[in-house]
Design an enzyme around this catalytic site. Structure first.
Site, PDB file in Angstrom:
ATOM      1  N   LYS A   9       0.951  -1.046  -0.179  1.00  0.00           N
ATOM      2  CA  LYS A   9      -0.193   0.085   0.096  1.00  0.00           C
ATOM      3  C   LYS A   9       1.000   1.142   0.141  1.00  0.00           C
ATOM      4  CE  LYS A   9       0.697   1.597   4.324  1.00  0.00           C
ATOM      5  NZ  LYS A   9       1.181   3.167   4.790  1.00  0.00           N
ATOM      6  N   ASP A 135      -3.051  -1.332   9.923  1.00  0.00           N
ATOM      7  CA  ASP A 135      -3.232  -1.198   8.531  1.00  0.00           C
ATOM      8  C   ASP A 135      -3.771  -2.568   8.145  1.00  0.00           C
ATOM      9  OD1 ASP A 135      -2.278   1.274   7.874  1.00  0.00           O
ATOM     10  OD2 ASP A 135      -0.174   0.246   7.706  1.00  0.00           O
TER      11      ASP A 135
END
Length: 282
Positions: A9, A135
């Site tokens: 990401k 996350d």
């Protein structure tokens, strides 16, 4: 055997709002994925053990590994009576601000869900995953999203405009805890998350590049000036926008043309061991 892909990401924005009573920071950020992946496979074991098979000098294969902890959480939560061997083929750099460990943990939760036919929804896995990493809820879905709270409040967005991405990780380690500790929460500057969201919704690449912002970036740059040098180098070599991802130290630059991206790649390749030319996934 079950297979899962774990993409890295990047943060398009990252804002820290205040410190919560539980000790975590309230955050607001927009994240998306790029086509730099770890690949995982999962196989049942009869001895109820969790075995993480990974050939990487800097990645643990015990409870310090997020994938191991994700497997442990799944086994305890759903009372599984068999173990699992997790094989990780790792391409995402370690301790880079790219959520490699969280991506592996999320892939492990999805993989075990399929391997044991648990039929749990991604929403259920996301709610469970926040227990071991902020996350992980985002990484469960792997879709461009606005994430708030500790990272568990997720609102999906459309894919951002297509672009090439140059990722450059300088040869240094950085402690997320130290970065957050050094952050001045009284600083009046806040990230314009809404501007970035508007750019994505409208497919406005120019505005997207202009709205890239990370409140942790100046803190990490003050600790490690190399980060700022890499960002400036990318911008000077034609990046349409550049930003540090997460708490760092990886910096990425965006470019619409492959030739432009290759120029940026070549410019930073000499000062970093880990440089990647990839695409936005979203």
């Amino acid at each position: 055997m079950i297979y899962e892909t774990a993409p890295a990401k990047i943060n398009l924005t990252l804002d820290t709002l205040f410190k919560r009573d539980d000790g975590y920071h309230e955050i607001a950020m927009i994240m998306t994925t790029v086509d730099l992946n770890d690949r995982l496979s999962f196989q049942k074991r009869k001895d109820k053990k969790i075995v993480v098979d990974i050939e990487h000098n800097y990645v643990p294969n015990d409870h310090k590994n997020l994938a191991y902890r994700a497997a442990q959480l799944m086994m305890e939560t759903y009372d599984l009576n068999e173990g699992v061997t997790i094989t990780i083929d790792k391409d995402i750099p370690v301790s880079a601000g790219l959520a490699g460990g969280s991506a592996d943990a999320a892939a492990t939760m999805r993989g075990i869900n399929r391997l044991f036919n648990l039929d749990k929804s991604l929403h259920e896995l996301s709610d469970l995953g926040i227990q071991i990493g902020t996350d992980i809820p985002f990484c469960i879905y792997n879709r461009t999203a606005v994430c708030k709270g500790r990272g568990e409040k997720i609102r999906f967005l459309k894919k951002p405009p297509s672009a090439w991405v140059v990722l450059a990780k300088p040869n240094l380690g950085i402690s997320s805890a130290d970065v957050f500790k050094a952050l001045d929460l009284d600083d009046a500057h806040h990230v314009d998350t809404e501007m970035c969201e508007k750019a994505i919704v409208e497919g406005d690449y120019k505005q997207l590049c202009e709205s890239l912002s990370n409140r942790l970036e100046p803190v990490s740059m003050s600790m490690h000036p190399e980060i700022k040098k890499i960002k400036n180098n990318m911008l000077q070599c034609g990046a349409d926008g550049a930003l540090m991802s997460g708490s760092g130290p990886t910096v990425y630059g965006l470019a619409q043309k492959e030739s432009q991206a290759k120029k940026i790649y070549n410019a930073v390749n000499g000062c970093c061991n880990e440089v990647y030319l990839v695409r936005l996934l979203g």
